[in-house]
Every structure is written in C-alpha cells, then in structure tokens.
Write a protein that holds these residues in place. Structure first.
Motif, PDB file in Angstrom:
ATOM      1  N   UNK A 159       0.815  -1.097  -0.022  1.00  0.00           N
ATOM      2  CA  UNK A 159       0.103   0.067   0.057  1.00  0.00           C
ATOM      3  C   UNK A 159       0.780   1.407  -0.081  1.00  0.00           C
ATOM      4  N   UNK A 160       2.123   1.020   0.648  1.00  0.00           N
ATOM      5  CA  UNK A 160       2.864   2.159   0.527  1.00  0.00           C
ATOM      6  C   UNK A 160       3.947   2.105  -0.597  1.00  0.00           C
ATOM      7  N   UNK A 161       4.157   1.141  -1.181  1.00  0.00           N
ATOM      8  CA  UNK A 161       5.249   1.176  -2.158  1.00  0.00           C
ATOM      9  C   UNK A 161       4.724   1.534  -3.545  1.00  0.00           C
ATOM     10  N   UNK A 162       3.285   1.238  -3.863  1.00  0.00           N
ATOM     11  CA  UNK A 162       2.667   1.842  -4.898  1.00  0.00           C
ATOM     12  C   UNK A 162       2.664   3.218  -5.022  1.00  0.00           C
ATOM     13  N   UNK A 163       2.177   4.150  -4.014  1.00  0.00           N
ATOM     14  CA  UNK A 163       2.452   5.605  -3.892  1.00  0.00           C
ATOM     15  C   UNK A 163       3.856   6.051  -4.079  1.00  0.00           C
ATOM     16  N   UNK A 164       4.659   5.564  -3.443  1.00  0.00           N
ATOM     17  CA  UNK A 164       6.131   5.617  -3.269  1.00  0.00           C
ATOM     18  C   UNK A 164       6.679   5.712  -4.647  1.00  0.00           C
ATOM     19  N   UNK A 165       6.311   4.676  -5.428  1.00  0.00           N
ATOM     20  CA  UNK A 165       6.945   4.467  -7.101  1.00  0.00           C
ATOM     21  C   UNK A 165       6.179   5.382  -7.637  1.00  0.00           C
ATOM     22  N   UNK A 166       4.984   5.732  -7.451  1.00  0.00           N
ATOM     23  CA  UNK A 166       4.210   6.766  -8.411  1.00  0.00           C
ATOM     24  C   UNK A 166       4.869   8.196  -8.268  1.00  0.00           C
ATOM     25  N   UNK A 167       5.203   8.514  -6.952  1.00  0.00           N
ATOM     26  CA  UNK A 167       5.797   9.982  -6.735  1.00  0.00           C
ATOM     27  C   UNK A 167       7.267   9.923  -6.909  1.00  0.00           C
ATOM     28  N   UNK A 168       8.099   8.789  -7.085  1.00  0.00           N
ATOM     29  CA  UNK A 168       9.276   8.826  -7.403  1.00  0.00           C
ATOM     30  C   UNK A 168       9.207   9.283  -9.028  1.00  0.00           C
ATOM     31  N   UNK A 169       8.432   8.266  -9.824  1.00  0.00           N
ATOM     32  CA  UNK A 169       8.256   8.666 -11.217  1.00  0.00           C
ATOM     33  C   UNK A 169       7.986  10.295 -11.630  1.00  0.00           C
ATOM     34  N   UNK A 170       6.951  10.616 -10.666  1.00  0.00           N
ATOM     35  CA  UNK A 170       6.401  12.214 -10.927  1.00  0.00           C
ATOM     36  C   UNK A 170       7.657  13.200 -10.543  1.00  0.00           C
ATOM     37  N   UNK A 171       8.313  12.676  -9.591  1.00  0.00           N
ATOM     38  CA  UNK A 171       9.477  13.713  -9.382  1.00  0.00           C
ATOM     39  C   UNK A 171      10.417  13.639 -10.384  1.00  0.00           C
ATOM     40  N   UNK A 172      10.839  12.552 -11.126  1.00  0.00           N
ATOM     41  CA  UNK A 172      11.699  12.476 -12.106  1.00  0.00           C
ATOM     42  C   UNK A 172      11.269  13.069 -13.393  1.00  0.00           C
ATOM     43  N   UNK A 173       9.810  13.081 -13.713  1.00  0.00           N
ATOM     44  CA  UNK A 173       9.272  13.778 -14.781  1.00  0.00           C
ATOM     45  C   UNK A 173       9.433  15.244 -14.566  1.00  0.00           C
ATOM     46  N   UNK A 174       8.966  15.869 -13.436  1.00  0.00           N
ATOM     47  CA  UNK A 174       9.055  17.189 -13.028  1.00  0.00           C
ATOM     48  C   UNK A 174      10.467  17.680 -13.295  1.00  0.00           C
ATOM     49  N   UNK A 175      11.376  16.763 -12.738  1.00  0.00           N
ATOM     50  CA  UNK A 175      12.812  17.338 -12.857  1.00  0.00           C
ATOM     51  C   UNK A 175      13.175  17.512 -14.256  1.00  0.00           C
TER      52      UNK A 175
END
Length: 220
Positions: A159-175
C-alpha cells in the motif's frame, strides 16, 4: 527514517517551503479558483509537516476529510467541461489537476496509515499503544498486569510501495521538465522560453513529489 533528526528537519523544511510558496500565490491570485487551489496546496503541506512531528493527532479524521475533499475538488476540475473557463479545461491543465487530485489523495492515505499506529485500540489507554517512530518520541509498549499491550493495526507494505513508486516517477518527470525549461532559457528564444513561474512550479513539484516518495518509502 523519522528517527533521524536531520532527515526529518529536511523534509519539514521542504514541506514548509512549498506551503509558504502556495500561501504567497494564494494571496496574489486574482481568480477565486487559483486562490482556492493554492490554499489547499498550502494546507496539505502544513498537514504533512505536522504529521512528521506527530502534532494534533486527535484531528487526524478531520485532516483526512479535508484532504479527501481537496482530492475530489481537483478531480472535478480535471473532468470539467470546456465551458467552465476558470477550471482545468486544456489537456495540460486537466493532467495537472488530475495529478494534484492524486497528491491530495496520497496525503490523506499517508495520514490514515500513520494514524493506525497512534490511535489507541478500544479498551486500552494511550500508554498501551505502540506509537509510530516520530521525532522526540519513543516506542511505548507499556501494559498493565491485567491488560496486555495492543499492537497497532498492520498495513500492507504494498500500500505504501505503490504511491512511493508513483511519486518517484513524478519527481523524475518534473525534474526533466525543469531541466528542459532551463535549457530553453539559455537558448534566448522568447517564443519558446517558459516564464519564470513555470520553472519555479516545476522545481517545487519535483521537490514535493520527492518528499512524498521518501515519506511513503519509510512506510513500506
């Protein structure tokens, strides 16, 4: 990770920085929708910072309700019809509102998951509840001779791994968007150079997504 003061202070500073920026933007906004959106972002950052320090645990249900309502508000904007000019009508705007809806929902989920370890079970006292690791707190597993300690509810690490992965990908995209905007600035082409506030937004979005990813990662 929450037991390491340096990391906790860094995350708190990042959240307060984002909250302060959105509060400033809310004060400067002329449109009511933009003002409400920025206020909700500022409030979310403040609530996340408060969660790091386990502040106001008795209001967790209210916090979750507010963040859930904010997620619904951004969802409504994301699916709004083109006639509503003040809402997200362009494809880019709708995508942005959809991401912000997921951010609000993620914050509500995180607070709900954290509250599992701080809310006493029925029939027990606060001293009988094992608390989550927080700054300036200690694990407590005190029990009376006639009442065993009640552990907190378990949540699935997935339940925590899924949003952690999502926000990691989002951080890369915004960077990537931030780096591309900076590169366009160096070309000195007025027609292609994004305005300064766009680069600032990309930077803060990347910082916010990284913070969310780190906080979820500690819960997995």
């Amino acid at each position: 990770m929450f037991n390491i003061p340096a990391i906790t202070w860094t995350l708190t500073a990042a959240l307060l920085l984002g909250g302060s920026y959105h509060a400033l933007q809310a004060a400067r906004s002329r449109q009511h929708t933009d003002r409400v959106n920025n206020i909700l972002h500022a409030l979310m950052n403040i609530l996340m910072a408060a969660m790091l320090w386990n502040l106001a645990p008795t209001t967790m249900l209210a916090q979750i309700a507010v963040l859930a309502a904010a997620a619904l508000w951004f969802t409504i904007q994301a699916v709004a019809r083109p006639e509503f000019k003040t809402l997200c009508t362009t494809a880019q705007g709708q995508l942005k509102c959809a991401y912000h809806a997921l951010t609000m929902a993620g914050a509500a989920l995180m607070i709900a998951m954290m509250s599992q370890g701080t809310t006493p079970a029925p029939g027990t006292t606060p001293a009988q509840t094992m608390t989550m690791p927080m700054p300036a707190t200690h694990h407590t597993m005190t029990a009376t001779p006639h009442s065993p300690a009640t552990p907190p509810l378990d949540h699935s690490p997935a339940l925590a791994i899924l949003p952690a992965t999502f926000f990691t990908a989002a951080a890369v995209i915004f960077l990537i968007l931030l780096l591309r905007a900076r590169r366009q600035k160096t070309t000195h082409h007025p027609k292609t150079t994004p305005p300064p506030h766009t680069r600032t937004n990309h930077g803060l979005e990347a910082l916010g997504a990284t913070t969310m990813a780190l906080m979820f990662a500690t819960m997995s």
